[in-house]
Design an enzyme around this catalytic site. Sequence first.
Site, PDB file in Angstrom:
ATOM      1  N   TYR A  18       0.818  -1.224   0.000  1.00 11.71           N
ATOM      2  CA  TYR A  18       0.000   0.000   0.000  1.00 11.71           C
ATOM      3  C   TYR A  18       0.849   1.270   0.000  1.00 11.71           C
ATOM      4  CZ  TYR A  18      -3.378   3.407   1.967  1.00 11.71           C
ATOM      5  OH  TYR A  18      -4.155   4.515   2.222  1.00 11.71           O
ATOM      6  N   ILE A  19       1.665   1.452   1.024  1.00 16.23           N
ATOM      7  CA  ILE A  19       2.472   2.669   1.117  1.00 16.23           C
ATOM      8  C   ILE A  19       3.622   2.619   0.121  1.00 16.23           C
ATOM      9  CG2 ILE A  19       3.838   4.125   2.663  1.00 16.23           C
ATOM     10  CD1 ILE A  19       2.168   2.872   4.977  1.00 16.23           C
ATOM     11  N   ASP A  77      12.526 -12.333  -0.777  1.00 12.67           N
ATOM     12  CA  ASP A  77      12.104 -12.287   0.621  1.00 12.67           C
ATOM     13  C   ASP A  77      13.277 -11.802   1.476  1.00 12.67           C
ATOM     14  OD1 ASP A  77      11.300 -13.010   3.305  1.00 12.67           O
ATOM     15  OD2 ASP A  77       9.838 -14.363   2.393  1.00 12.67           O
ATOM     16  N   SER A 115       6.437   3.276  12.917  1.00 16.67           N
ATOM     17  CA  SER A 115       5.024   3.468  13.239  1.00 16.67           C
ATOM     18  C   SER A 115       4.874   4.237  14.541  1.00 16.67           C
ATOM     19  CB  SER A 115       4.357   2.102  13.379  1.00 16.67           C
ATOM     20  OG  SER A 115       3.093   2.209  13.974  1.00 16.67           O
ATOM     21  N   TYR A 134       3.562  -6.842  17.068  1.00 13.77           N
ATOM     22  CA  TYR A 134       3.818  -6.006  15.888  1.00 13.77           C
ATOM     23  C   TYR A 134       4.547  -4.729  16.297  1.00 13.77           C
ATOM     24  CZ  TYR A 134       2.947  -2.283  12.561  1.00 13.77           C
ATOM     25  OH  TYR A 134       3.105  -1.196  11.737  1.00 13.77           O
ATOM     26  N   LYS A 194       8.557  -3.183  15.459  1.00 21.09           N
ATOM     27  CA  LYS A 194       8.929  -1.846  14.982  1.00 21.09           C
ATOM     28  C   LYS A 194       9.925  -1.190  15.942  1.00 21.09           C
ATOM     29  CE  LYS A 194       6.498  -1.472  11.188  1.00 21.09           C
ATOM     30  NZ  LYS A 194       7.166  -1.417   9.866  1.00 21.09           N
ATOM     31  N   PHE A 205       1.543   7.811  11.312  1.00 19.29           N
ATOM     32  CA  PHE A 205       0.325   7.760  12.105  1.00 19.29           C
ATOM     33  C   PHE A 205      -0.693   6.878  11.338  1.00 19.29           C
ATOM     34  CE2 PHE A 205       2.877  10.251  14.620  1.00 19.29           C
ATOM     35  CZ  PHE A 205       2.313  10.292  15.880  1.00 19.29           C
ATOM     36  N   LEU A 240      -9.407   0.881  10.105  1.00 21.10           N
ATOM     37  CA  LEU A 240     -10.755   1.427  10.031  1.00 21.10           C
ATOM     38  C   LEU A 240     -11.207   1.712   8.603  1.00 21.10           C
ATOM     39  CD1 LEU A 240     -13.307   2.561  11.382  1.00 21.10           C
ATOM     40  CD2 LEU A 240     -12.102   4.758  11.587  1.00 21.10           C
ATOM     41  N   ASP A 282      -6.168  -0.407  23.332  1.00 19.60           N
ATOM     42  CA  ASP A 282      -6.552   0.799  22.607  1.00 19.60           C
ATOM     43  C   ASP A 282      -6.583   1.987  23.562  1.00 19.60           C
ATOM     44  OD1 ASP A 282      -6.765  -0.379  20.162  1.00 19.60           O
ATOM     45  OD2 ASP A 282      -8.959  -0.316  20.047  1.00 19.60           O
TER      46      ASP A 282
END
Length: 336
Positions: free
Chosen positions: A11-12, A58, A124, A148, A152, A177, A199, A294
């Site tokens: 994605y990024i 990989d 992150s 995860y 990082k 973010f 989300l 959260d």
Amino acid sequence: MSLLLTGGMGYIGSHTVVELISQQQDVVIFDNLTNSSPKVLDRLEEITGVRPHFVEGDICNKADLIKVFTDFEIDAVVHFAGLKAVGESNEVPLMYYQNNVSGSVNLFQVMGDFNVKNLVFSSSATVYGENNQSPLVETMPTSATNPYGQTKLMIENILFDLAKSDPNWSIINLRYFNPIGAHESGLIGENPSGIPNNLLPYVAQVAVGRLAQLSVFGDDYDTPDGTGVRDYIHVVDLAKGHVKALQKLTDISGCQAINLGTGNGTSVLEIIDAFARISEKTINYKIVPRRAGDIATVFANANLAKTVLNWQADLDLTTMITDTWRWQSKNPNGYE
């Protein structure tokens, strides 16, 4: 000279490829296609008019890394490759440590062997843990609440140690973010495998009819509407931040962490309302209990990025959601 993007089909990574090619950079993508589609390469060529070099490999296989550094004259690396699902990391932590941490060590070792010591690392905001108050600034103490996030944080610490050991390294850890949005063409975007963890792709898949409803985790936080507040940043702004970071590496000796965010917070219900308005679709959702770990509010202090990189986020929330919806509505099943 070429720029190597590990995980560059993701994605990024794919959005960063577009921005780098627009700057006439020669890009080599290195990806094992675990979380991406080979169709991305065709889409990148359609957007840019250039077909980037692609090597399937990989980071956990040192021979794959050695081959790409042998075949191409690499000047700098942007390291995106890694597993990224928080829930999955709790279920199979060893896989995350093996892939993200051990794979990264392989990469850094091979970079050193080939005397390529310019690196931008995809970190992150999760490294700020749950005990810091927003706005989050780079000097705050770091911690992690899941495997995860631990990977990082461990990679960041490895890079700080590496830079201390050898002044020839120039490293920037970009702390993202919440990236959302997609390229304005609608040709590339976020394409999670299985049920989305984030989300916006979840909301988009409800809007397009792939999923029945969204679960909102908690409406009793100390926020204006009770739902969690996050700093959402357009993926194109994020990609441009990588271009700026690569340009700045020549001026940096050592390792520096830099936030990439807007400095503004948006709640879950605000996202849902905005998406429903822009897509003209009903977003079915239900309130469910909070998830462990959260926190109520997370947003960046992005001043360092402006000072050091001459970068700031330009695209607003309406653009982020409009571009997300264009991507999802044009590609209801992602790249498949």
